[in-house]
Design a protein around this motif. Sequence first.
Motif, PDB file in Angstrom:
ATOM      1  N   LEU A 188       0.830  -1.202   0.000  1.00 38.72           N
ATOM      2  CA  LEU A 188       0.000   0.000   0.000  1.00 38.72           C
ATOM      3  C   LEU A 188       0.871   1.262   0.000  1.00 38.72           C
ATOM      4  N   GLN A 189       1.978   1.242   0.716  1.00 44.35           N
ATOM      5  CA  GLN A 189       2.892   2.382   0.673  1.00 44.35           C
ATOM      6  C   GLN A 189       3.420   2.608  -0.745  1.00 44.35           C
ATOM      7  N   LEU A 190       3.752   1.525  -1.424  1.00 45.49           N
ATOM      8  CA  LEU A 190       4.306   1.658  -2.775  1.00 45.49           C
ATOM      9  C   LEU A 190       3.243   2.028  -3.798  1.00 45.49           C
ATOM     10  N   LEU A 191       1.997   1.639  -3.568  1.00 44.21           N
ATOM     11  CA  LEU A 191       0.929   2.129  -4.439  1.00 44.21           C
ATOM     12  C   LEU A 191       0.795   3.635  -4.298  1.00 44.21           C
ATOM     13  N   ALA A 192       0.868   4.124  -3.063  1.00 41.44           N
ATOM     14  CA  ALA A 192       0.798   5.570  -2.849  1.00 41.44           C
ATOM     15  C   ALA A 192       1.983   6.267  -3.513  1.00 41.44           C
ATOM     16  N   TYR A 193       3.162   5.678  -3.412  1.00 47.16           N
ATOM     17  CA  TYR A 193       4.346   6.267  -4.042  1.00 47.16           C
ATOM     18  C   TYR A 193       4.199   6.292  -5.559  1.00 47.16           C
ATOM     19  N   ALA A 194       3.727   5.196  -6.144  1.00 48.67           N
ATOM     20  CA  ALA A 194       3.538   5.151  -7.598  1.00 48.67           C
ATOM     21  C   ALA A 194       2.517   6.192  -8.046  1.00 48.67           C
ATOM     22  N   ASN A 195       1.469   6.381  -7.266  1.00 53.63           N
ATOM     23  CA  ASN A 195       0.466   7.387  -7.626  1.00 53.63           C
ATOM     24  C   ASN A 195       1.066   8.788  -7.626  1.00 53.63           C
ATOM     25  N   LEU A 196       1.971   9.072  -6.688  1.00 61.90           N
ATOM     26  CA  LEU A 196       2.633  10.382  -6.670  1.00 61.90           C
ATOM     27  C   LEU A 196       3.580  10.527  -7.858  1.00 61.90           C
ATOM     28  N   LEU A 197       4.254   9.445  -8.226  1.00 70.56           N
ATOM     29  CA  LEU A 197       5.116   9.502  -9.417  1.00 70.56           C
ATOM     30  C   LEU A 197       4.302   9.826 -10.661  1.00 70.56           C
ATOM     31  N   ALA A 198       3.095   9.278 -10.743  1.00 69.50           N
ATOM     32  CA  ALA A 198       2.250   9.516 -11.917  1.00 69.50           C
ATOM     33  C   ALA A 198       1.822  10.971 -12.020  1.00 69.50           C
ATOM     34  N   GLU A 199       1.713  11.658 -10.889  1.00 70.88           N
ATOM     35  CA  GLU A 199       1.235  13.042 -10.890  1.00 70.88           C
ATOM     36  C   GLU A 199       2.361  14.060 -10.977  1.00 70.88           C
ATOM     37  N   ALA A 200       3.585  13.663 -10.641  1.00 68.84           N
ATOM     38  CA  ALA A 200       4.700  14.606 -10.581  1.00 68.84           C
ATOM     39  C   ALA A 200       5.264  14.890 -11.971  1.00 68.84           C
ATOM     40  N   ARG A 201       6.009  15.988 -12.063  1.00 61.76           N
ATOM     41  CA  ARG A 201       6.727  16.363 -13.285  1.00 61.76           C
ATOM     42  C   ARG A 201       8.209  16.424 -12.966  1.00 61.76           C
ATOM     43  N   PHE A 202       9.023  15.780 -13.800  1.00 63.28           N
ATOM     44  CA  PHE A 202      10.449  15.707 -13.524  1.00 63.28           C
ATOM     45  C   PHE A 202      11.301  16.394 -14.595  1.00 63.28           C
ATOM     46  N   ASP A 203      10.663  16.944 -15.607  1.00 63.60           N
ATOM     47  CA  ASP A 203      11.421  17.488 -16.733  1.00 63.60           C
ATOM     48  C   ASP A 203      12.259  18.705 -16.351  1.00 63.60           C
ATOM     49  N   LYS A 204      11.892  19.409 -15.277  1.00 64.16           N
ATOM     50  CA  LYS A 204      12.629  20.607 -14.887  1.00 64.16           C
ATOM     51  C   LYS A 204      13.388  20.418 -13.578  1.00 64.16           C
ATOM     52  N   LEU A 205      13.488  19.176 -13.100  1.00 66.74           N
ATOM     53  CA  LEU A 205      14.191  18.899 -11.859  1.00 66.74           C
ATOM     54  C   LEU A 205      15.585  18.349 -12.149  1.00 66.74           C
ATOM     55  N   ASP A 206      16.578  18.785 -11.379  1.00 68.90           N
ATOM     56  CA  ASP A 206      17.917  18.229 -11.520  1.00 68.90           C
ATOM     57  C   ASP A 206      18.075  17.045 -10.574  1.00 68.90           C
ATOM     58  N   ASP A 207      19.248  16.438 -10.581  1.00 66.20           N
ATOM     59  CA  ASP A 207      19.476  15.228  -9.778  1.00 66.20           C
ATOM     60  C   ASP A 207      19.234  15.481  -8.292  1.00 66.20           C
ATOM     61  N   ARG A 208      19.724  16.604  -7.784  1.00 68.46           N
ATOM     62  CA  ARG A 208      19.562  16.899  -6.359  1.00 68.46           C
ATOM     63  C   ARG A 208      18.100  17.088  -6.006  1.00 68.46           C
ATOM     64  N   GLN A 209      17.348  17.770  -6.853  1.00 66.68           N
ATOM     65  CA  GLN A 209      15.931  18.001  -6.570  1.00 66.68           C
ATOM     66  C   GLN A 209      15.131  16.698  -6.619  1.00 66.68           C
ATOM     67  N   ILE A 210      15.495  15.809  -7.528  1.00 61.39           N
ATOM     68  CA  ILE A 210      14.807  14.512  -7.579  1.00 61.39           C
ATOM     69  C   ILE A 210      15.101  13.710  -6.317  1.00 61.39           C
ATOM     70  N   SER A 211      16.339  13.743  -5.851  1.00 56.57           N
ATOM     71  CA  SER A 211      16.679  13.047  -4.614  1.00 56.57           C
ATOM     72  C   SER A 211      15.887  13.614  -3.435  1.00 56.57           C
ATOM     73  N   GLU A 212      15.740  14.934  -3.386  1.00 55.20           N
ATOM     74  CA  GLU A 212      14.958  15.565  -2.320  1.00 55.20           C
ATOM     75  C   GLU A 212      13.486  15.183  -2.434  1.00 55.20           C
ATOM     76  N   PHE A 213      12.976  15.106  -3.660  1.00 50.68           N
ATOM     77  CA  PHE A 213      11.588  14.700  -3.874  1.00 50.68           C
ATOM     78  C   PHE A 213      11.348  13.294  -3.330  1.00 50.68           C
ATOM     79  N   VAL A 214      12.255  12.389  -3.635  1.00 44.36           N
ATOM     80  CA  VAL A 214      12.108  11.005  -3.176  1.00 44.36           C
ATOM     81  C   VAL A 214      12.108  10.948  -1.654  1.00 44.36           C
ATOM     82  N   ASP A 215      13.058  11.653  -1.011  1.00 46.75           N
ATOM     83  CA  ASP A 215      13.125  11.643   0.455  1.00 46.75           C
ATOM     84  C   ASP A 215      11.854  12.218   1.063  1.00 46.75           C
ATOM     85  N   LEU A 216      11.350  13.289   0.470  1.00 47.26           N
ATOM     86  CA  LEU A 216      10.166  13.962   1.005  1.00 47.26           C
ATOM     87  C   LEU A 216       8.937  13.065   0.915  1.00 47.26           C
ATOM     88  N   VAL A 217       8.665  12.507  -0.258  1.00 46.43           N
ATOM     89  CA  VAL A 217       7.418  11.758  -0.440  1.00 46.43           C
ATOM     90  C   VAL A 217       7.472  10.412   0.267  1.00 46.43           C
TER      91      VAL A 217
END
Length: 422
Positions: free
Chosen positions: A195-224
Amino acid sequence: MASLPLQLPTLQNWSCHNCAGCCRQHLIEITEAERARILAQGWTTAEELPPGPPVVWFAGWPWKKRYRLAHRPDGGCVFLDERGLCRIHARFGEAAKPLACRVYPYAFHPHGKSVAVSLRYSCPSVVGNRGQPVPRQRAELQRLASEVVPPGADRIPPPLIARRHQVTWKQFDALVEPFDRILAKERLPLLLRLLQLLAYANLLAEARFDKLDDRQISEFVDLVTGAIAAEFQTAPERMDEPSAVGRLYFRLFAAQYARKDTVATAEAGWRGRWQLFRAILRFSRGTGEAPPLQDVFRPVPFADLERPHGPLPSGAVELFTRYLRVKVLGLHFCGPAFYGFPVVDGWHSLALMVPITLWLARWLARSAQRQVLELADIEHALALADHHHGYNEALGQPHARRRIRQLAESGDLARLLVWYAR
């Protein structure tokens, strides 16, 4: 180009135990060179083979033919002997067998500057985790990879994260890493991890990564992932039942996974297709008895398959955890390895394998007139289902992808996980 290094699943063991299951249920396509080599061995006049050529034209245009090994009427490979061993292997050595036979049950998937290795759980020895640890087979697997992995594989881009989200391999690894990390938390109930990973996958589906750099993506993962862990601390004791549409889609998927598609069934003609069509209609209705789609099943009321089975038998959680982690680590759930699905859709399909397997396991138990699941039921059901997962063309069609997305977006996928864990 030098061979790319391999990423091996350290938690998996495997050795061949000569059960011959792969020789009875898999259609083995061969190359023109393999066809010529087999014909040159003189098998067409060997007394131990049944009448007919050992290699047949499978499909394709006359100027671009595809070939496969011939099979007996029962579906067994024409080279399978009465002991369950391969005649080619016995007479000429393992290297003389077709590449597809030598590779099984392994699967190799390009992963940037390396190759991820996965395994097919249609093999009972893989399911049972029996044999030599996979890392000890590195040298042999490296040789196989040199034959399987195409030149330029290091230039293949990573799978999409969602429908339009293309990222670099470094970013891809950062976004996919939580799937294995959360699955590995064995102190948490399996249902809670899913269930945790379903929630994570749902957030991945809604997020946009085209304007994020490596550090921002790492921060996004830690946050969510931190927020999800805080929100989902215990598995729900109760959840709404799956909707009528969700159950319909689930039964149609279950029917697809319950089939036994061998050369023999493929050659059953119109009679076989008509029987399959009638069975699918009954699965669509979901009333009366579930029609057996292969010999291991017996007619069982659909209502019996919806009843709770109680706690999972000992070893089942370890099996599901190992299965899911091997598929994730081996990239065997998305991209070219899984019908070109993005990570989000591929994870939803992989998560659906848990209730599918439990439903088929119930059917096996009820077929044996038992009310309680045994680990052997789940092992058998997983082998049956994984025979199709990623390899049955019907499961990669647009209508199948739409159904998976609807199950996830409607919340029915989470409800199915809870419902069949009862």
